[in-house]
Enzyme design. Sequence first.
Site, PDB file in Angstrom:
ATOM      1  N   VAL A 109      21.395   5.081 -56.013  1.00 19.27           N
ATOM      2  CA  VAL A 109      20.838   4.610 -54.748  1.00 19.27           C
ATOM      3  C   VAL A 109      21.997   4.128 -53.902  1.00 19.27           C
ATOM      4  O   VAL A 109      22.877   3.403 -54.383  1.00 19.27           O
ATOM      5  CB  VAL A 109      19.837   3.447 -54.960  1.00 19.27           C
ATOM      6  CG1 VAL A 109      19.278   2.967 -53.618  1.00 19.27           C
ATOM      7  CG2 VAL A 109      18.706   3.867 -55.891  1.00 19.27           C
ATOM      8  N   CYS A 110      22.019   4.542 -52.631  1.00 18.38           N
ATOM      9  CA  CYS A 110      22.991   3.995 -51.684  1.00 18.38           C
ATOM     10  C   CYS A 110      24.422   4.240 -52.178  1.00 18.38           C
ATOM     11  O   CYS A 110      24.781   5.348 -52.555  1.00 18.38           O
ATOM     12  CB  CYS A 110      22.669   2.507 -51.485  1.00 18.38           C
ATOM     13  SG  CYS A 110      23.450   1.694 -50.090  1.00 18.38           S
ATOM     14  N   THR A 111      25.243   3.192 -52.209  1.00 17.79           N
ATOM     15  CA  THR A 111      26.640   3.348 -52.624  1.00 17.79           C
ATOM     16  C   THR A 111      26.805   3.415 -54.138  1.00 17.79           C
ATOM     17  O   THR A 111      27.922   3.444 -54.638  1.00 17.79           O
ATOM     18  CB  THR A 111      27.510   2.207 -52.056  1.00 17.79           C
ATOM     19  OG1 THR A 111      26.960   0.951 -52.484  1.00 17.79           O
ATOM     20  CG2 THR A 111      27.566   2.257 -50.545  1.00 17.79           C
ATOM     21  N   THR A 129      24.280   9.310 -49.459  1.00 16.10           N
ATOM     22  CA  THR A 129      24.551   7.900 -49.698  1.00 16.10           C
ATOM     23  C   THR A 129      24.181   7.148 -48.423  1.00 16.10           C
ATOM     24  O   THR A 129      23.670   7.738 -47.473  1.00 16.10           O
ATOM     25  CB  THR A 129      26.028   7.668 -50.088  1.00 16.10           C
ATOM     26  OG1 THR A 129      26.214   6.308 -50.491  1.00 16.10           O
ATOM     27  CG2 THR A 129      26.977   7.977 -48.932  1.00 16.10           C
ATOM     28  N   ALA A 162      19.876   7.934 -50.178  1.00 14.50           N
ATOM     29  CA  ALA A 162      20.519   7.222 -49.076  1.00 14.50           C
ATOM     30  C   ALA A 162      20.359   5.715 -49.307  1.00 14.50           C
ATOM     31  O   ALA A 162      20.050   5.274 -50.412  1.00 14.50           O
ATOM     32  CB  ALA A 162      19.919   7.672 -47.750  1.00 14.50           C
TER      33      ALA A 162
END
Length: 199
Positions: A109-111, A129, A162
């Site tokens: 998830v994300c970074t 991301t 993202a």
Amino acid sequence: MTTRHPLRVGLFAFDDVEELDLVGPYEVLAAWSAVSALRPEVLVFSTDGNGVRCAKGLRVVPDCSREDADDLHVLLHPGGKGTRRLAEDTTHLSWLRALRPITPLMTSVCTGALPYAAAGLLAGRPVTTHWQAVGELTALDPSVQIDTEARFVDDGDVITSAGVSAGIDMALHLVARLESTAVAREVRRAIQYDPAPPV
């Protein structure tokens, strides 16, 4: 000796993890576990099993240590400020590389994608991301194929999402993929997730 369920989902918690990156997917997956005939085991673990302090101050007490979170079918690596440190941590990167051949599905998830990229796990793959971290991700691995529009990218044995709330979408996709769309819709209704932003 107890036999673990083959469908074991582990969410990795660490200092400076973004709260919703972790608890958003956890909410989805725990709700799934409650209604699913597959009864997946969903656990949160940290490197040493000790509690972590999230990016905005929330404290989380994991179920176990990294060593005890073995035999995972799915690894979920959240993002947050702490991923920059993890992307430079050779022990963490070695652990991710060791998991790759024995973990059917690795998700971020994300970074959370940054340590994956630093470990060489995203080479040449379509990924996503957080929009603010696109430059960091491509700097770690210029071969990645960034999708800046997708909420999540499913590339078979690796799924990246993202930023922040997109992890909820990715987790619902996981439920649909691992069980069925009907069950995923049941989970979505149970957690009353029906995005209609007021602003």
